[in-house]
Design a protein around this motif. Structure first.
Motif, mmCIF file in Angstrom:
data_model
loop_
_atom_site.group_PDB
_atom_site.id
_atom_site.type_symbol
_atom_site.label_atom_id
_atom_site.label_comp_id
_atom_site.label_asym_id
_atom_site.label_seq_id
_atom_site.Cartn_x
_atom_site.Cartn_y
_atom_site.Cartn_z
ATOM 1 N N LEU A 1 82.213 33.829 12.136
ATOM 2 C CA LEU A 1 81.296 32.737 12.382
ATOM 3 C C LEU A 1 80.260 33.326 13.308
ATOM 4 O O LEU A 1 80.657 34.216 14.233
ATOM 5 C CB LEU A 1 81.971 31.586 12.964
ATOM 6 C CG LEU A 1 82.619 30.659 11.959
ATOM 7 C CD1 LEU A 1 83.659 29.519 12.556
ATOM 8 C CD2 LEU A 1 81.610 29.892 10.801
ATOM 9 N N PRO A 2 79.106 32.952 13.503
ATOM 10 C CA PRO A 2 78.167 33.257 14.408
ATOM 11 C C PRO A 2 78.553 32.974 15.719
ATOM 12 O O PRO A 2 78.996 32.053 16.046
ATOM 13 C CB PRO A 2 76.851 32.595 14.108
ATOM 14 C CG PRO A 2 76.890 32.028 12.648
ATOM 15 C CD PRO A 2 78.526 31.750 12.482
ATOM 16 N N PRO A 3 78.691 34.223 16.467
ATOM 17 C CA PRO A 3 79.163 33.836 18.189
ATOM 18 C C PRO A 3 78.337 32.971 18.762
ATOM 19 O O PRO A 3 78.873 32.380 19.788
ATOM 20 C CB PRO A 3 79.082 35.205 18.650
ATOM 21 C CG PRO A 3 78.103 35.972 17.838
ATOM 22 C CD PRO A 3 78.167 35.623 16.487
ATOM 23 N N PHE B 1 71.495 20.881 14.893
ATOM 24 C CA PHE B 1 71.933 20.108 13.685
ATOM 25 C C PHE B 1 72.830 18.927 13.798
ATOM 26 O O PHE B 1 74.063 19.022 14.077
ATOM 27 C CB PHE B 1 72.703 21.041 12.504
ATOM 28 C CG PHE B 1 72.678 20.523 11.187
ATOM 29 C CD1 PHE B 1 73.086 19.286 10.840
ATOM 30 C CD2 PHE B 1 72.418 21.532 10.158
ATOM 31 C CE1 PHE B 1 72.909 18.617 9.691
ATOM 32 C CE2 PHE B 1 72.424 21.079 8.717
ATOM 33 C CZ PHE B 1 72.750 19.544 8.583
ATOM 34 N N THR B 2 72.239 17.839 13.717
ATOM 35 C CA THR B 2 72.719 16.559 14.001
ATOM 36 C C THR B 2 73.489 16.074 12.664
ATOM 37 O O THR B 2 72.694 15.590 11.627
ATOM 38 C CB THR B 2 72.072 15.399 14.550
ATOM 39 O OG1 THR B 2 71.801 15.811 15.927
ATOM 40 C CG2 THR B 2 72.937 14.135 14.841
ATOM 41 N N VAL B 3 74.699 15.960 12.386
ATOM 42 C CA VAL B 3 75.336 15.874 11.100
ATOM 43 C C VAL B 3 74.715 14.487 10.311
ATOM 44 O O VAL B 3 74.200 14.552 9.338
ATOM 45 C CB VAL B 3 76.936 15.631 11.157
ATOM 46 C CG1 VAL B 3 77.388 15.465 9.746
ATOM 47 C CG2 VAL B 3 77.328 17.024 11.787
ATOM 48 N N LEU C 1 75.513 25.332 7.774
ATOM 49 C CA LEU C 1 75.682 26.379 8.668
ATOM 50 C C LEU C 1 74.328 27.457 8.607
ATOM 51 O O LEU C 1 73.577 27.914 9.475
ATOM 52 C CB LEU C 1 76.875 27.171 8.602
ATOM 53 C CG LEU C 1 76.881 28.306 9.624
ATOM 54 C CD1 LEU C 1 76.980 27.972 11.110
ATOM 55 C CD2 LEU C 1 78.172 29.265 9.165
ATOM 56 N N SER C 2 74.026 27.566 7.330
ATOM 57 C CA SER C 2 72.836 28.733 7.028
ATOM 58 C C SER C 2 71.445 27.870 7.476
ATOM 59 O O SER C 2 70.850 28.547 8.098
ATOM 60 C CB SER C 2 72.717 28.630 5.495
ATOM 61 O OG SER C 2 71.397 29.645 5.303
ATOM 62 N N ALA D 1 67.356 28.555 11.440
ATOM 63 C CA ALA D 1 66.400 27.637 12.202
ATOM 64 C C ALA D 1 66.636 28.254 13.575
ATOM 65 O O ALA D 1 65.387 28.501 14.252
ATOM 66 C CB ALA D 1 66.641 26.100 12.376
ATOM 67 N N ALA D 2 67.597 28.463 14.136
ATOM 68 C CA ALA D 2 67.925 29.167 15.542
ATOM 69 C C ALA D 2 67.254 30.690 15.399
ATOM 70 O O ALA D 2 66.796 31.023 16.447
ATOM 71 C CB ALA D 2 69.357 29.143 15.792
ATOM 72 N N SER D 3 67.489 31.336 14.376
ATOM 73 C CA SER D 3 66.842 32.737 14.295
ATOM 74 C C SER D 3 65.360 32.688 14.323
ATOM 75 O O SER D 3 64.646 33.404 15.054
ATOM 76 C CB SER D 3 67.315 33.263 12.988
ATOM 77 O OG SER D 3 66.758 34.564 13.008
ATOM 78 N N ASN D 4 64.686 31.794 13.485
ATOM 79 C CA ASN D 4 63.303 31.582 13.666
ATOM 80 C C ASN D 4 62.752 31.324 14.978
ATOM 81 O O ASN D 4 61.805 31.586 15.284
ATOM 82 C CB ASN D 4 62.731 30.523 12.612
ATOM 83 C CG ASN D 4 62.890 31.289 11.064
ATOM 84 O OD1 ASN D 4 63.242 32.384 10.836
ATOM 85 N ND2 ASN D 4 63.101 30.087 10.172
#
Length: 375
Positions: free
Chosen positions: A28-30, A83-85, A358-359, A364-367
């Motif tokens: 999982l991404p740290p 990301f709010t479920v 998760l993707s 979104a976080a990466s962008n």
């Protein structure tokens, strides 16, 4: 991944399944942080998930629009993406990317039959509440829905654009293929011929008010003595009128792990809801090979197809007729129930849903990170 605002109902089930699947993923991404409400956390621990496998996990409780005045709102600003479920997320100006799950059908279908049946004060308050929610949904950078018809409804209402709405199908929790994880639930006995079960909250759109009339219709027209079991909270049960409480049996709210045991003790599941984006109840009933009597509405047919017995949800007589036709003919056919189970099991995958969520979050976080570097 924010599930801090989910305290009851189907949202807790979805968040429990989602986070549970994440604990099983490798690498999982740290930078991933997961917030779960106390209710979600309790269900996760009851199911025995290894929460230590998550990079960062915290029990956090937020409560609807009160978040606007809570110090907690400032903590959301630390993240590149949230990301709010299931939203809305009551933060007006989020520093990071705002991804929000949408499951509020009243917003995309105003003037529904439930709304029309309300008193003027209740209708006014309802419309005000949904206008406020719609405003916060419009603040989201990306919306996630569970079926195509919900995306289409959002677009009709001018909420979001085609490129900013993703469809990630809801699914049956992996719990339903793991009997060892099921926990018992005490269901009071009755001298009824058939036991009908309903899992869910007592919201107006769930249409549970027809239950006493369904019991009466089955007895008077078809000579079938039926008991209907519900899973209401103590507060919901206290707000039911005396006639309802005299005829219907309440076992109280269930933990996620207790739901399969509840279904097992029923002869059938009754689902008269008038309004849903998506409900897992039909899939759960079919997975356990219980005949499902569902309101004849598009959201049910989209999910169940030919594997449910449909009735007019506004008519107790129609519901009773559908139930009587099956049980007076000797009960459901094993082949039909087996086909329904296969349909439910293959409708979608909990692992696939978790991967898609998760993707969306990590992309979104990466962008956002790239955007900040360029700035």
């Amino acid at each position: 991944m924010n599930a801090s605002n989910l305290h009851v109902g189907g949202g807790v089930q979805v968040a429990t399944s989602l986070i549970g699947e994440l604990t099983r993923m490798s690498a999982l991404p740290p930078s991933l942080v997961i917030w779960a409400s106390a209710a979600v956390d309790k269900n996760l621990r009851q199911l025995g998930y290894d929460l230590s496998a998550l990079p960062a996990y915290e029990v956090v409780n937020s409560h609807g629009i009160r978040l606007l005045r809570s110090p907690l709102r400032h903590r959301f600003q630390a993240f590149g993406a949230v990301f709010t479920v299931f939203g809305p997320l009551y933060v007006w100006n989020l520093a990071g990317v705002n991804i929000t799950g949408f499951a509020q059908y009243w917003i995309i279908q105003p003037g529904h039959e439930i709304d029309v049946g309300m008193g003027w004060r209740e209708r006014w308050l309802s419309r005000l509440r949904f206008k406020v929610q719609a405003a916060f949904f419009r603040r989201a950078d990306h919306l996630v829905v569970e079926l195509d018809h919900v995306r289409d409804g959002l677009l009709r209402q001018g909420i979001g654009k085609p490129a900013s709405i993703s469809v990630v199908r809801n699914c049956l929790a992996s719990l339903y293929s793991q009997p060892a994880s099921w926990q018992p639930v005490a269901v009071p006995d009755s001298d009824a011929d058939i036991k009908l079960g309903f899992v869910g909250r007592n919201y107006a759109h769930k249409n549970t008010r027809i239950f006493p009339a369904v019991i009466d219709e089955l007895q008077q027209r078809y000579g079938i003595r039926a008991s209907i079991y519900v899973t209401f909270t103590p507060q919901e049960w206290a707000h039911c009128d005396e006639a309802f409480r005299r005829k219907v049996i309440n076992v109280g709210p269930l933990f996620v792990a207790q739901c399969p045991s509840f279904y097992q003790q029923m002869d059938a599941v009754l689902f008269p809801s008038l309004l849903e984006c998506f409900s897992a109840t039909p899939l759960e009933a079919m997975a356990l090979e219980k005949p499902l009597f569902a309101g004849d509405r598009p959201f049910n047919r989209d999910v169940c197809q030919q594997h449910a017995y449909y009735f007019d949800p506004l008519s107790a007589a129609s519901a009773a007729q559908a139930i009587a036709q099956v049980f007076l003919a000797g009960g459901p056919k094993p082949g039909a129930m087996a086909a329904a189970r296969e349909h439910a099991l293959h409708f979608s995958s909990p692992k696939q849903r978790a991967e898609q969520y998760l993707s969306l979050l990590m992309q979104a976080a990466s962008n956002k990170h790239v955007e900040l570097k360029e700035t």
